[in-house]
Design a protein around this motif. Structure first.
Motif, PDB file in Angstrom:
ATOM      1  N   UNK A 175      45.703  12.991  42.929  1.00 47.38           N
ATOM      2  CA  UNK A 175      44.967  14.239  43.087  1.00 47.38           C
ATOM      3  C   UNK A 175      44.474  14.773  41.745  1.00 47.38           C
ATOM      4  N   UNK A 176      45.354  14.758  40.766  1.00 45.69           N
ATOM      5  CA  UNK A 176      44.995  15.286  39.452  1.00 45.69           C
ATOM      6  C   UNK A 176      43.998  14.387  38.734  1.00 45.69           C
ATOM      7  N   UNK A 179      47.541   5.665  34.012  1.00 44.43           N
ATOM      8  CA  UNK A 179      48.342   5.094  35.088  1.00 44.43           C
ATOM      9  C   UNK A 179      48.435   6.176  36.157  1.00 44.43           C
ATOM     10  N   UNK A 180      47.985   5.852  37.371  1.00 45.90           N
ATOM     11  CA  UNK A 180      47.853   6.853  38.433  1.00 45.90           C
ATOM     12  C   UNK A 180      48.798   6.498  39.584  1.00 45.90           C
ATOM     13  N   UNK A 181      49.625   7.471  39.969  1.00 44.89           N
ATOM     14  CA  UNK A 181      50.617   7.243  41.022  1.00 44.89           C
ATOM     15  C   UNK A 181      50.288   8.107  42.241  1.00 44.89           C
ATOM     16  N   UNK A 186      46.619  26.289  36.657  1.00 40.27           N
ATOM     17  CA  UNK A 186      47.086  26.721  37.975  1.00 40.27           C
ATOM     18  C   UNK A 186      45.934  27.099  38.902  1.00 40.27           C
ATOM     19  N   UNK A 187      44.732  27.248  38.360  1.00 40.32           N
ATOM     20  CA  UNK A 187      43.587  27.627  39.191  1.00 40.32           C
ATOM     21  C   UNK A 187      43.255  26.571  40.240  1.00 40.32           C
ATOM     22  N   UNK A 188      43.578  25.335  39.964  1.00 45.21           N
ATOM     23  CA  UNK A 188      43.314  24.265  40.937  1.00 45.21           C
ATOM     24  C   UNK A 188      44.542  23.944  41.786  1.00 45.21           C
ATOM     25  N   UNK A 189      45.627  24.683  41.586  1.00 45.18           N
ATOM     26  CA  UNK A 189      46.858  24.414  42.326  1.00 45.18           C
ATOM     27  C   UNK A 189      46.752  24.978  43.738  1.00 45.18           C
ATOM     28  N   UNK A 190      47.015  24.155  44.770  1.00 46.38           N
ATOM     29  CA  UNK A 190      46.999  24.670  46.144  1.00 46.38           C
ATOM     30  C   UNK A 190      47.988  25.816  46.331  1.00 46.38           C
TER      31      UNK A 190
END
Length: 332
Positions: free
Chosen positions: A40-41, A61-63, A164-168
């Motif tokens: 997501x990030x 590296x994307x998990x 935090x602006x993009x945090x659900x």
């Protein structure tokens, strides 16, 4: 603001992400930067990270963005990818993400080549106020949460609340559970604030961080006072394990805090009325709901809790706001 903790500094500032390119160059001499993040990030921030860290060659590296990524399997796959990308013992690893990313990247940094330098850039409220601070790293196994891990200091922790602006919204509330915990164990002003507010300013984020920093400074390796930070977590980790980590950490520890307050009230440890007061806060934030979970479902997992030592389980109660208590020998 800079907050020193043992051998590193926690830097907190709105807009900090735009300044770390120059700061990293003051202590890191190579061009390659290795970044562990989640799917997501990566979608949200790949371009921005490349822009802000323009003087470096970024290797990602994307998990998967799930708690189950804190596993031996993902640990091994991530190390294999990092080695394939050319990471060396003196390259810098960056944890860019929430608690899962930070815990996994920290454990990789502690163990790959017997230690590589890393920094934390937490992107969730929970990670900013809790998991990125204190040098604990870890992964989950079938028997329980965070049962494999190590203490590994980052070189720095960069906290930019603008992330935090993009945090659900659900993840923001997830982090508020740890803020409530911080208030209950160490800051009455912070607790009074979250009684009536659903969002935090920079001031409250700093308050929550300082609660943890002050405790970790006294007891960096969890021999005594640092166990206060586990208030709500004995039941919380058991709840997560019971539901195979499909339940949010903040939700799990919210129930854990309530169970501790309920038991503490019955034992005459916790002041009367605190249980109902905290329950009202957690209900308002939708971190718990009625009917509450049945706490008897989860005590079977206590055998593998990290606080269950050779001479018995240490359980954390709250006597009154700001006064936690470690109790040994509690029977469930």
């Amino acid at each position: 603001m800079n907050i020193p903790l043992n051998d590193y500094v926690i830097q907190i500032e709105e807009g900090l992400l735009s300044k770390i390119n120059e700061d990293i160059k003051t202590f890191y001499e190579f061009r390659e930067l290795f970044i562990l993040t989640d799917e997501n990030l990566f979608k949200l921030y790949e371009k921005e990270l490349k822009k802000e860290l323009k003087d470096f060659d970024l290797k990602f590296v994307v998990i998967p963005a799930v708690e189950q990524s804190k596993s031996l399997d993902t640990y091994a796959k991530s190390i294999n990818e990092l080695i394939g990308l050319g990471i060396k013992k003196n390259h810098l690893l960056i944890a860019f993400g929430g608690g899962v990313v930070g815990d996994l990247a920290g454990f990789i940094a502690a163990t790959l080549y017997r230690g590589v330098p890393f920094i934390q850039i937490p992107t969730s409220l929970l990670a900013m106020v809790d998991s990125s601070i204190g040098s604990k790293t870890g992964i989950d196994i079938l028997e329980g949460k965070n049962l494999i891990g190590a203490f590994k200091n980052p070189l720095k922790v960069y906290i930019d609340p603008l992330l935090l602006k993009t945090l659900p919204k659900v993840e923001y509330k997830n982090g508020l559970a740890e803020v409530i915990k911080a208030g209950l164990i160490g800051n009455k002003t912070l607790y009074e604030y979250v009684k009536v507010h659903d969002t935090l300013t920079l001031e409250e984020i700093i308050m929550a961080i300082k609660v943890k920093v002050d405790i970790v400074k006294k007891d960096p390796f969890e021999k005594n006072e640092r166990m206060f930070l586990n208030f709500g977590h004995t039941f919380g980790h058991a709840i997560e394990r019971h539901y195979d980590y499909a339940i949010k950490h903040g939700v799990a520890i919210s129930y854990g805090m309530l169970f501790s307050l309920e038991i503490g009230t019955k034992l005459g440890i916790t002041e009367k009325g605190l249980y109902e007061e905290v329950k009202d806060i957690l209900m308002r934030l939708e971190l718990v709901k009625e009917p509450l979970l049945d706490k008897t479902l989860f005590t079977k997992y206590f055998a593998n809790d990290k606080k269950n030592l050779a001479d018995g389980l240490r359980f954390i109660f709250i006597e009154q706001v700001g006064q936690p208590k470690i109790q040994k020998g509690v029977k469930f």
